[in-house]
Structure formats: structure tokens, C-alpha cells
Design an enzyme around this catalytic site. Structure first.
Site, PDB file in Angstrom:
ATOM      1  N   ARG A 188      71.550 -51.286 -10.501  1.00 45.57           N
ATOM      2  CA  ARG A 188      71.372 -51.702 -11.855  1.00 45.57           C
ATOM      3  C   ARG A 188      70.323 -51.189 -12.682  1.00 45.57           C
ATOM      4  O   ARG A 188      70.196 -50.870 -13.785  1.00 45.57           O
ATOM      5  CB  ARG A 188      71.339 -53.314 -11.579  1.00 45.57           C
ATOM      6  CG  ARG A 188      72.736 -53.790 -11.615  1.00 45.57           C
ATOM      7  CD  ARG A 188      72.822 -55.239 -11.092  1.00 45.57           C
ATOM      8  NE  ARG A 188      74.211 -55.742 -10.804  1.00 45.57           N
ATOM      9  CZ  ARG A 188      74.491 -57.238 -10.655  1.00 45.57           C
ATOM     10  NH1 ARG A 188      73.559 -57.920 -10.512  1.00 45.57           N
ATOM     11  NH2 ARG A 188      75.778 -57.128 -10.468  1.00 45.57           N
ATOM     12  N   MET A 213      79.238 -46.488  -2.672  1.00 54.47           N
ATOM     13  CA  MET A 213      79.274 -47.865  -2.738  1.00 54.47           C
ATOM     14  C   MET A 213      80.611 -48.572  -3.168  1.00 54.47           C
ATOM     15  O   MET A 213      81.186 -48.445  -4.234  1.00 54.47           O
ATOM     16  CB  MET A 213      78.307 -48.753  -3.594  1.00 54.47           C
ATOM     17  CG  MET A 213      78.233 -50.190  -3.757  1.00 54.47           C
ATOM     18  SD  MET A 213      76.727 -50.762  -4.908  1.00 54.47           S
ATOM     19  CE  MET A 213      77.308 -50.113  -6.546  1.00 54.47           C
ATOM     20  N   TYR A 222      79.715 -50.664 -15.885  1.00 51.23           N
ATOM     21  CA  TYR A 222      79.409 -50.657 -14.636  1.00 51.23           C
ATOM     22  C   TYR A 222      78.292 -51.232 -14.086  1.00 51.23           C
ATOM     23  O   TYR A 222      77.233 -51.606 -14.671  1.00 51.23           O
ATOM     24  CB  TYR A 222      79.862 -49.262 -14.053  1.00 51.23           C
ATOM     25  CG  TYR A 222      78.932 -48.001 -14.179  1.00 51.23           C
ATOM     26  CD1 TYR A 222      77.755 -47.929 -14.966  1.00 51.23           C
ATOM     27  CD2 TYR A 222      79.451 -46.927 -13.902  1.00 51.23           C
ATOM     28  CE1 TYR A 222      77.054 -46.881 -15.021  1.00 51.23           C
ATOM     29  CE2 TYR A 222      79.007 -45.592 -13.997  1.00 51.23           C
ATOM     30  CZ  TYR A 222      77.640 -45.629 -14.744  1.00 51.23           C
ATOM     31  OH  TYR A 222      76.671 -44.574 -14.872  1.00 51.23           O
ATOM     32  N   GLU A 223      78.322 -51.410 -12.711  1.00 52.31           N
ATOM     33  CA  GLU A 223      77.481 -52.272 -11.999  1.00 52.31           C
ATOM     34  C   GLU A 223      77.006 -53.804 -12.686  1.00 52.31           C
ATOM     35  O   GLU A 223      76.001 -54.352 -12.694  1.00 52.31           O
ATOM     36  CB  GLU A 223      75.883 -51.507 -11.983  1.00 52.31           C
ATOM     37  CG  GLU A 223      76.049 -50.127 -11.272  1.00 52.31           C
ATOM     38  CD  GLU A 223      76.389 -50.396  -9.772  1.00 52.31           C
ATOM     39  OE1 GLU A 223      76.118 -51.328  -9.355  1.00 52.31           O
ATOM     40  OE2 GLU A 223      76.834 -49.352  -9.234  1.00 52.31           O
ATOM     41  N   GLY A 224      78.374 -54.467 -13.027  1.00 51.00           N
ATOM     42  CA  GLY A 224      78.159 -55.552 -13.685  1.00 51.00           C
ATOM     43  C   GLY A 224      77.996 -55.502 -15.235  1.00 51.00           C
ATOM     44  O   GLY A 224      76.861 -54.937 -15.676  1.00 51.00           O
TER      45      GLY A 224
END
Length: 594
Positions: free
Chosen positions: A297, A164, A440-442
Site C-alpha cells: 500500500r 500475492m 488496487y491494494e484496497g
């Protein structure tokens, strides 16, 4: 260091006693064709063997050796390729995949437990198939039929992996300012040019091809996030017959040297006029990518849980063996020079914190996964409710589980004392590996903002009301049971306090939107503990009604439920006070006074 053992008994308890997964699957036609209780149990047992026997044994060496960068190529740690091949031979990459393209079509309630096993065994290893599964999900939902036929089957077979590609050096959470460009070609493809950083699994030697999902903008695209498109960009071009063609001008410029997850390749990726193919519609790529991001997430939340489970197993084994001091009430092992540290109240507190939070996180993960299955496979009101609850709870899965996960790896380290700080016991690796899950991932702060601003305030409280009504319905179903009173009253109080806090913050935000930004993190944790109390009450109800209540597993579950309600649910009280304290103390100080 303890050998990792998959908690199969707890997984079985959650699936088939608490959430009645077999009943759910049988009433949803698409799942009824694919899975039943016997199939699910067989899958979990076989996956446990892979996690315990193939993946867990290579985690230590993977951490110490890491990945190696050599002139654009990335070589994975010793044992990784062999373990990955075994994983592929078992058909595991297809577990949750679309059955029309070679996937097994298993429900999220089952695949989430599969993910936990891999993450407890080794987060670094788990990341490679996880990224592929997320990319396949996005492609299956938004890709054209031609793209799905050409790429999905080999992604499910494990021949090809995926990544991604979102982040750029100047553009992290603010994806609207990405600079990667896409230029249309006459044949319907696009030339993709730009640089991406922090790309997990962007380059490695585990598969023959890597399929990158890349966010980019056309030259005439609208400014900001409304101008983002999503493209499929393979490392090697693919012929019409599915065979590999020449390199696609995709290269790895370097790898990052990180605090943890050393055996996971985190790459700088360069796209120099690489041929890409549009996924979904032009300028609507962010919505397509969020299909994958939301999957990831929840998966990152499970990574936090996985590390915490391994930490608990390590710490428990150590505490039972380690002899230091005597019990305050007198020697428990008078023939030994000292008692085990299990006699000390503070050690027991730490272990029970870990146990209660881990089992609560697994239960809440299963509940959220159940909502995802309703959203995917149900119809009408059930589907709508599943979509609402899974969307609402996704930021909690990511942020709450990983905050607790990191807390529990540090707690496990504390149980070890000095031995937890040195490499010999492997405990410090879990602390380092778990730390990234909060980032990570927000980042977890962004997840809190997503929950309070986008989901709760953005829906004017409607999404929260769906959750509120769900818990109220459960409370009303058990409030007349005398044995449940010790759980019903604190759950009801927690729910009403959360409701009051929600209404208060939404009201304050009408005058000062900063109230939401300042209180978001505390609000998320209040919500998390309340949601966890809900699933712990559901577990307690099952135990109290069980004819097997005298068995050790059920007694342990009941004692742990009581511990959670008495010792951990009260954490929400101080969090509520923080959330209510207002934005003034945060914003009244000027930047120069920091």
C-alpha cells in the site's frame, strides 16, 4: 516526451538535510552496520542509472505491446527480460532484504526512493520486483526457518519472483468469504485448490520460478476472516538442495486486458491441488498477509507519486517549448511569433500545483518511511511511536498520494492540451497507468475507512494524538523564529482544525456510525493536506537556516513552500465543510430513488 531524470538533489535534500537520515541510521545499531551517507548516495546514483537508462526507455514499447498469453504462459514485452536481468545483476532485488538470507538490509527511507525511481520510469516494470520484495518481507517476518532458508535467498537474488494471491471473483475487499481450500497432508504440507483473479505477476518469463503467497481456508476453519490461513505455493516444487523439481499444479488461466499498466501481467491463477506450506499460524493468515499488503500500500502510493513526477517533467519541458499567445502584460519574446505558454497564469498554476504536491508527497513519503525504520530497528518508546505513526499514515500514503498522483497526471495532460490526448507524446499513458493506483491494494475509499474507523476511532483517538503531539512539538520548536511565521501560523491552524474535526466526528459516531463512513474520504484528505503542510514547514525551516539559501535549488524550494501554503493548503477548508455536513443527505434517499 521528456527523458526521465531522477530528482537526486531533492532526494538528497530530504534524506540528509530535512530528516537527518545519517544521524538516525548511526544511532540504530542494525542500520549503522549497513548504511551511511556515502553508501546511500552511491546506491541512489546507481539506481538512477538503471531507472533512466534501462527501464524508462522500454516503457513506451511495453505499453504498446503489452504482455502476451500463450497456452498458459505469459511472455513479457520486448526489452523487459533484458532490463530485468540488468536489474538483477546489479543486486537490486536484495536492497531491503534480510541480511541473514542475502539481503542488503537497507532502510525504508532509502528503498522508498528506489521505488519512486522505478515507478517514474515505468510502473509496469516496477511491479515485478515490488511484489517480490513484499512477499519476501512477509516470509521473513512470519515464515519458519526452513521456509526462509529455502526460498528467501533466491527471491533476494532475483532468480525467483513472487506474487500475492488474495482476490477471488466473488471476494474482493471482503476476504472473509474466500473459497480457496487448503487440505492438510501427512508430511506437513497442504493441498491448495481454488482460483484467484487480478494477480499481478502471477505468471511471466522473467524468472525461473514464481513463489505465490496464497490465502486459503481449511475445511474446519472458523467463518469469516478469522478462518484465513496463508500459504507459500511455488510454481515449481523445490528440492531439498534448492533445485527445481516438477510443476506444482499451478497454472495461469488467462490474463486481463486493462486500461493501463499493459506490460504488467495481471493473471487469473488456478491452484489444482498445488502443494503449499503454511506461513505463520493456522487461521491467522490475514495478519501475515497484511505485512505484505501494508508494504504494497505504501508502494502503491509511491507509484502515484512516480507517475506524477514523470508527468510534471513532461509538462514542464513542453510548456517551456510550446509557443502560443502572448502574456497579458505584453510580449515576453517579441522576436518570436508567440510567447511560450509559461507566460500564462493558468499554466503556471497547473505546473506549480504539480511541483508542490509532488515534492510534498516525496517529503511525506520519506517521513512515513522514517517511522517504518523506527518501527523496525528502534526499541522502546521510539519503536512504539514509529509503529503507531506508520500504521496511522499508511492509508494516507496509499490514498492521498494516488489521488494526487492521478490529479497530477491529468493536470500534466491539460498542460499539453490536445497533444496530451494523443499517444505521440506519451502523456496519456501516465493517466491510464496512474488510474489503477487508486483502485488496487484496497480502493481509496477503503483506505479512508481504515484511517478514520480502524485507526482513529478504533484507538479512541490515541493514534491521532500521537501525530498531533508530533506536529505540536515541531511548532513549539520554531514558533519564535520570525522567518517561520508565514508557515507556523497556517500549520497551527490546520492542525487545530483537524483536531476539532476528529473530535467532532468521533462524537457524532456515538449516535450514528454512518457519520464516519460518509465523511471518511474528506477526512483523509484534510489529514493529508495537514500532514503535507507539516513536512513543507520542515523543509522551509531547513532552507531558511541554510547558508546556501541564495542557490537556485533552495530558492525554488522556498517559493514552492509558500505556494503550497497559500494556494493548496486552503483546499482543506471545503473538505472540512463536507466532512461536517452529516450523513442524512446521503442515507435519507432510498435505493429506488437513485
Amino acid at each position: 516526451m521528456a527523458e526521465y531524470k531522477v530528482p537526486l538533489a531533492d532526494m538528497d535534500f530530504l534524506l540528509f538535510e530535512v530528516f537527518k537520515a545519517d544521524d538516525i541510521w548511526q544511532k540504530l545499531p542494525k542500520l549503522a552496520e549497513q548504511v551511511d551517507k556515502d553508501t546511500a548516495q552511491a546506491i541512489l546514483q546507481e539506481c538512477a542509472k538503471i531507472a533512466e537508462q534501462e527501464v524508462a526507455p522500454i516503457a513506451r514499447q511495453g505499453d504498446e505491446t503489452g504482455v502476451r498469453y500463450d497456452a498458459g504462459k505469459v511472455i513479457t514485452a520486448p526489452g523487459y527480460k533484458e532490463a530485468f536481468n540488468t536489474y538483477v545483476e546489479g543486486g537490486w532485488p536484495a536492497l531491503g532484504g534480510d541480511v541473514d538470507y542475502g539481503g542488503m538490509g537497507m532502510p525504508k527511507m532509502l528503498t522508498a526512493m528506489h521505488e519512486e525511481m522505478l515507478c517514474s520510469a515505468d510502473i509496469s516494470f516496477a511491479l515485478y520486483p515490488s511484489l517480490t520484495a513484499g512477499a519476501a518481507l512477509s516470509l521473513a517476518k512470519h515464515g519458519s526457518e526452513a521456509l526462509k532458508e529455502k526460498y528467501l535467498t533466491k527471491m533476494y537474488s532475483g532468480q525467483w519472483a513472487a506474487s500475492m494471491c488474495l482476490t477471488e471473483a466473488h471476494s474482493g475487499s471482503d476476504l472473509g468469504i474466500i473459497r480457496t481450500k487448503a487440505v492438510a497432508n501427512d508430511d506437513g504440507s497442504y493441498d491448495i485448490s481454488g482460483n484467484k483473479i487480478f494477480i499481478t505477476g502471477g505468471e511471466h518469463d522473467l524468472t525461473e520460478n514464481i513463489i505465490h503467497l496464497v490465502l486459503a481456508k481449511l475445511p474446519d476453519a472458523p467463518a469469516g476472516p478469522r478462518g484465513i490461513s496463508l500459504f507459500l505455493v511455488p510454481k515449481f516444487k523445490v528440492n531439498d538442495d534448492g533445485s527445481l523439481a516438477e510443476s506444482n499444479n499451478v497454472s495461469c488461466g488467462s490474463i486481463e486486458h486493462k486500461m493501463g499498466i499493459h506490460a504488467s501481467a495481471t493473471c487469473v491463477m488456478n491452484f489444482d491441488g498445488a502443494q503449499g506450506y503454511l506461513i505463520g499460524e493456522l487461521n491467522k493468515g490475514l495478519a501475515c498477509m497484511f505485512t505484505m499488503m501494508n508494504f504494497e500500500r505504501i508502494g502503491v502510493g509511491i507509484q502515484g507519486l512516480g507517475a506524477a513526477v514523470k508527468s510534471y517533467q513532461n509538462a514542464l519541458e513542453y510548456a517551456k517549448d510550446r509557443q502560443q499567445g502572448r502574456a497579458l502584460t505584453g510580449a515576453k519574446s517579441p522576436k518570436q511569433t508567440a510567447d511560450s505558454i509559461m507566460v500564462h497564469g493558468d499554466v503556471r498554476r497547473m505546473l506549480l500545483n504539480m511541483k508542490a504536491l509532488n515534492e510534498g508527497s516525496r517529503a511525506l513519503s520519506t517521513y512515513i518511511s522514517m517511522q517504518l525504520d523506527y518501527a523496525t530497528y528502534a526499541e522502546g518508546e521510539e519503536q512504539a511511536k514509529g509503529e503507531t505513526l506508520s500504521a496511522l499514515l499508511t492509508p494516507i500514503a496509499k490514498a492521498f498520494f494516488t489521488d494526487l498522483g492521478f490529479e497530477n497526471t491529468v493536470t500534466g495532460q491539460q498542460v499539453f492540451g490536445g497533444h496530451g490526448y494523443i499517444r505521440e507524446w506519451g502523456q496519456e499513458q501516465l493517466v491510464r497507468d496512474a488510474r489503477i493506483t487508486q483502485i488496487y491494494e484496497g480502493t481509496n475509499g477503503i483506505q479512508a475507512m481504515d484511517l478514520l474507523l480502524r485507526k482513529v476511532a478504533g484507538s479512541k483517538g490515541a493514534m491521532f494524538t500521537t501525530f498531533y503531539n508530533e506536529v505540536v512539538e515541531f511548532i513549539e520548536s520554531v514558533e519564535h523564529q520570525d522567518s517561520m511565521q508565514e508557515f507556523v501560523k497556517p500549520l497551527s491552524d490546520a492542525l487545530e482544525d483537524l483536531n476539532d474535526l476528529t473530535l467532532e466526528l468521533l462524537s457524532k459516531a456515538q449516535d450514528n456510525i454512518d457519520e464516519l463512513g460518509v465523511s471518511a474520504n474528506d477526512y483523509l484528505h484534510v489529514f493529508g493536506y495537514t500532514a503535507m503542510a507539516f513536512v513543507w514547514a520542515k523543509m522551509a525551516q531547513v532552507v531558511l537556516a541554510s547558508e546556501q539559501i541564495s542557490e537556485e535549488f533552495y530558492q525554488s524550494k522556498l517559493h514552492t513552500a509558500r505556494y503550497f501554503f497559500k494556494r493548496l493548503l486552503p483546499r482543506r477548508i471545503s473538505l472540512i465543510a463536507l466532512a461536517r455536513s452529516g450523513a442524512d443527505s446521503v442515507f435519507d434517499i432510498s435505493d429506488e430513488l437513485f
